[in-house]
Enzyme design. Structure first.
Site, PDB file in Angstrom:
ATOM      1  N   SER A  53      38.760  28.462  -1.488  1.00 37.57           N
ATOM      2  CA  SER A  53      39.216  26.977  -1.384  1.00 37.57           C
ATOM      3  C   SER A  53      39.956  26.434  -2.663  1.00 37.57           C
ATOM      4  O   SER A  53      40.594  25.530  -2.422  1.00 37.57           O
ATOM      5  CB  SER A  53      38.253  26.172  -0.639  1.00 37.57           C
ATOM      6  OG  SER A  53      37.042  25.733  -1.438  1.00 37.57           O
ATOM      7  N   ASP A 112      36.413  16.089  -3.778  1.00 38.72           N
ATOM      8  CA  ASP A 112      35.464  15.753  -2.735  1.00 38.72           C
ATOM      9  C   ASP A 112      33.939  16.406  -3.002  1.00 38.72           C
ATOM     10  O   ASP A 112      33.587  16.521  -4.236  1.00 38.72           O
ATOM     11  CB  ASP A 112      36.050  16.348  -1.298  1.00 38.72           C
ATOM     12  CG  ASP A 112      36.031  18.120  -1.861  1.00 38.72           C
ATOM     13  OD1 ASP A 112      35.579  18.671  -2.532  1.00 38.72           O
ATOM     14  OD2 ASP A 112      36.800  18.731  -0.940  1.00 38.72           O
ATOM     15  N   HIS A 132      35.185  20.202  -4.665  1.00 33.54           N
ATOM     16  CA  HIS A 132      36.508  20.661  -5.357  1.00 33.54           C
ATOM     17  C   HIS A 132      37.143  19.626  -6.396  1.00 33.54           C
ATOM     18  O   HIS A 132      36.787  18.399  -6.281  1.00 33.54           O
ATOM     19  CB  HIS A 132      37.729  20.933  -4.524  1.00 33.54           C
ATOM     20  CG  HIS A 132      37.287  21.766  -3.328  1.00 33.54           C
ATOM     21  ND1 HIS A 132      36.705  21.436  -2.127  1.00 33.54           N
ATOM     22  CD2 HIS A 132      37.449  23.201  -3.288  1.00 33.54           C
ATOM     23  CE1 HIS A 132      36.494  22.548  -1.154  1.00 33.54           C
ATOM     24  NE2 HIS A 132      36.942  23.584  -2.061  1.00 33.54           N
TER      25      HIS A 132
END
Length: 369
Positions: free
Chosen positions: A47, A332, A335
Site C-alpha cells: 500500500s 493516516d 502511511h
C-alpha cells in the site's frame, strides 16, 4: 495496508467503497524539456506504493474514496496518501509519466512502465488474508510476465531484453509480512519463528522472487527497506504513553540487515546487474530529527484517523482530515503524507550513500550495464 482494524471498521469501509466512484488514474506526461533517464519503471510492493490495483479486487484494503487523494490532481485513485506516493515522485524525477496501475494500463502506456503493487500484499502469499483480496509478490511477478508478453506480441518491440535491462525495477515488500502476519493474533507465525528465523525465511523467499525478475530481464533494481514501523500511529495507539514501540522496531532489524546482505551478494555475483538499497528507516530518523527545518510539527498523529494518535481507526470515507497536511508526517494510521513521500523520493533519487547504497537512483539510471 498495515496493522489491525476492527471488523466493524473493515465492513464499513468495504460497503462504503462499493458505492464510491473513483477517478481513473490518468498519467500526465512529464514537463517539456524534462530528461527521461530510463525507458520505464516497473513497481512492485504494497500500500505504500499501490496506485489503484486494489480498486479492482474484492478487497478490504482500498483507498479509492475521499479524503484519500484530496491533494492529488485526479482525486482518489487508490493511492494510500493525500497525494503523491514515493514512486510518483521518483517517476517524475526520472522524466517519466506517473506509472499506471496494472489493471488500468493499456496499449503503449506499458512502455513507460507498470505499477503492480497491491495493498495488504506481502512476500508470503498468506500475508494479508484478513483483507481478503490482494496481490502477493509472486502474483505481481506473474502479472509482469503478462506485460512482457504484451510488449513482445502485441506492441512488436523487437529487443525486449535490452530495453527491459535499461529500466528501473522498484521493489518495496515486507511491511505486511510483519504487520499483517507476524504481529497478527490469528496467525501462528510468531509461535513458529523468532525474529531472526522469520527474517531468514522472508529474505530467502525474497531472494528467490528477485532472481525470478532477474531471469525475466530486470537488471537495475531499487530495493526499499522497511521503515520505523514501531512509530506509525497505529502502533503508537497501542503502545504505552503513545511512544514508538522499540519491540516492533527491533523486530524488523534482522530483515533489513538480511536484505542488505542479499543485495551485497547479488552485486558481487550477478555480473551486469546492479541492486541498490533505500534505507527508509534511516531516512525516517533523519526526517524526525530535522522536522522543524522541513516544516513538520506533528510527528506522532495521523492527519486522517480516529482515536489515540489518529491511529485506532484509520481514515474512513469522507472523514475530515487535518487542515494543514504539510505539517504532518503521517497521513493516516499507517502511511506517510504526500510531503513526506516527496522527500523520500527526492532522497532516493539523489541522496548520498548514507541513505541510498551503494549509489542513488539517478546514478543507477545513468549506469551502462
Amino acid at each position: 495496508m498495515a496493522a489491525t482494524f476492527s471488523q466493524f471498521y473493515l465492513l464499513v469501509v468495504f460497503l462504503t467503497c462499493m458505492h464510491v466512484c473513483y477517478a481513473q488514474n490518468v498519467a500526465p506526461m512529464p514537463a517539456e524539456g524534462t530528461t527521461q533517464w530510463v525507458p520505464a519503471m516497473f513497481i512492485f510492493g504494497d500500500s505504500l506504493v499501490d496506485n489503484g490495483n486494489n480498486n479492482y479486487l474484492a478487497s478490504l484494503a482500498r483507498a479509492n474514496y475521499y479524503p484519500y487523494g484530496i491533494d492529488f490532481s485526479e482525486g482518489p485513485t487508490g493511492r494510500f496518501s493525500n497525494g503523491y506516493t514515493m514512486v510518483d515522485k521518483i517517476a517524475e524525477l526520472l522524466g517519466l509519466p506517473l506509472i499506471p496501475a496494472y489493471y488500468e494500463a493499456s496499449g503503449d502506456e506499458v512502455l513507460h512502465g507498470v505499477n503492480y503493487a497491491s495493498a495488504a500484499a506481502g512476500i508470503l502469499d498468506v500475508t494479508g488474508r484478513n483483507f481478503v483480496g490482494r496481490i502477493p509478490f509472486d502474483e505481481q511477478i506473474k502479472n509482469f510476465q503478462t506485460t512482457l508478453d504484451l510488449i513482445r506480441n502485441d506492441l512488436g518491440v523487437v529487443d525486449v531484453a535490452q530495453d527491459i535491462g535499461r529500466c528501473i525495477f522498484f521493489v518495496g515488500m515486507g511491511s505486511n509480512d510483519y504487520l499483517n502476519n507476524y504481529l497478527m493474533p490469528n496467525y501462528p507465525t510468531k509461535n513458529q519463528y523468532n525474529a531472526q528465523q522469520y527474517a531468514d525465511y522472508l529474505v530467502k523467499e525474497y531472494s528467490r522472487q528477485l532472481m525470478t525478475l532477474h531471469d525475466l530481464g530486470a537488471r537495475k533494481f531499487v530495493i526499499a527497506g522497511l521503515g520505523m514501523m514501531g512509530c506509525i500511529p497505529s502502533i503508537l495507539a497501542q503502545s504505552t504513553g503513545g511512544k514508538c514501540s522499540e519491540e516492533v522496531n527491533k523486530l524488523i532489524l534482522p530483515f533489513n540487515e538480511n536484505v542488505k546482505t542479499m543485495i551485497n551478494n547479488f552485486n558481487k555475483n550477478l555480473t551486469g546487474s546492479k541492486f541498490i538499497y533505500i534505507d527508509i528507516a534511516r531516512m525516517f530518523r533523519e526526517l524526525v530529527s530535522s522536522s522543524p527545518n522541513n516544516g513538520f510539527s506533528v510527528l506522532d498523529q495521523g492527519c486522517c484517523g480516529i482515536g489515540k494518535n489518529g491511529g485506532l481507526i484509520t481514515c474512513l470515507p469522507f472523514l475530515t482530515p487535518c487542515e494543514d497536511r504539510n505539517k504532518y508526517i503521517f497521513w493516516d494510521a499507517f502511511h506517510p503524507t504526500e510531503a513526506v513521500n516527496i522527500l523520500l523520493g527526492k532522497k532516493s533519487f539523489s541522496g548520498d550513500t548514507a541513505v541510498v547504497y551503494p549509489m542513488n537512483i539517478e546514478q543507477l539510471a545513468s549506469l551502462d550495464i
